[in-house]
Design an enzyme around this catalytic site. Structure first.
Site: not given
Length: 78
Positions: A2-3
């Site tokens: 995830p970012m």
């Protein structure tokens, strides 16, 4: 992996402050990573968090600059 990108206006949260402190940013990094772990099971070491402070004049809200919109809101509530 995830970012998460966190964008806030470049304003302090306390009188006299003109930015978010390093301690506040660290708390946001921890909190965002924890949410992704709690909801999606993503380990914090897999999570990237990017923090961006944007000058107030570069934000718009309600079809006008944020500062102007805040004045309108204050007038309506006052």
């Amino acid at each position: 992996m995830p970012m998460v990108t966190v964008q806030v206006t470049r304003e302090g949260t306390e009188p006299g402050a003109d930015h978010v402190t390093a301690e506040q940013k660290a708390a946001i990094y921890r909190g965002m990573s924890q949410v992704l772990f709690d909801v999606l099971g993503k380990p914090p070491e897999w999570t990237w968090v990017v923090f961006q402070e944007v000058e107030l004049e570069n934000w718009g809200w309600g079809g006008m600059p944020v500062a102007d919109y805040r004045k309108v809101l204050a007038e309506k509530s006052g």
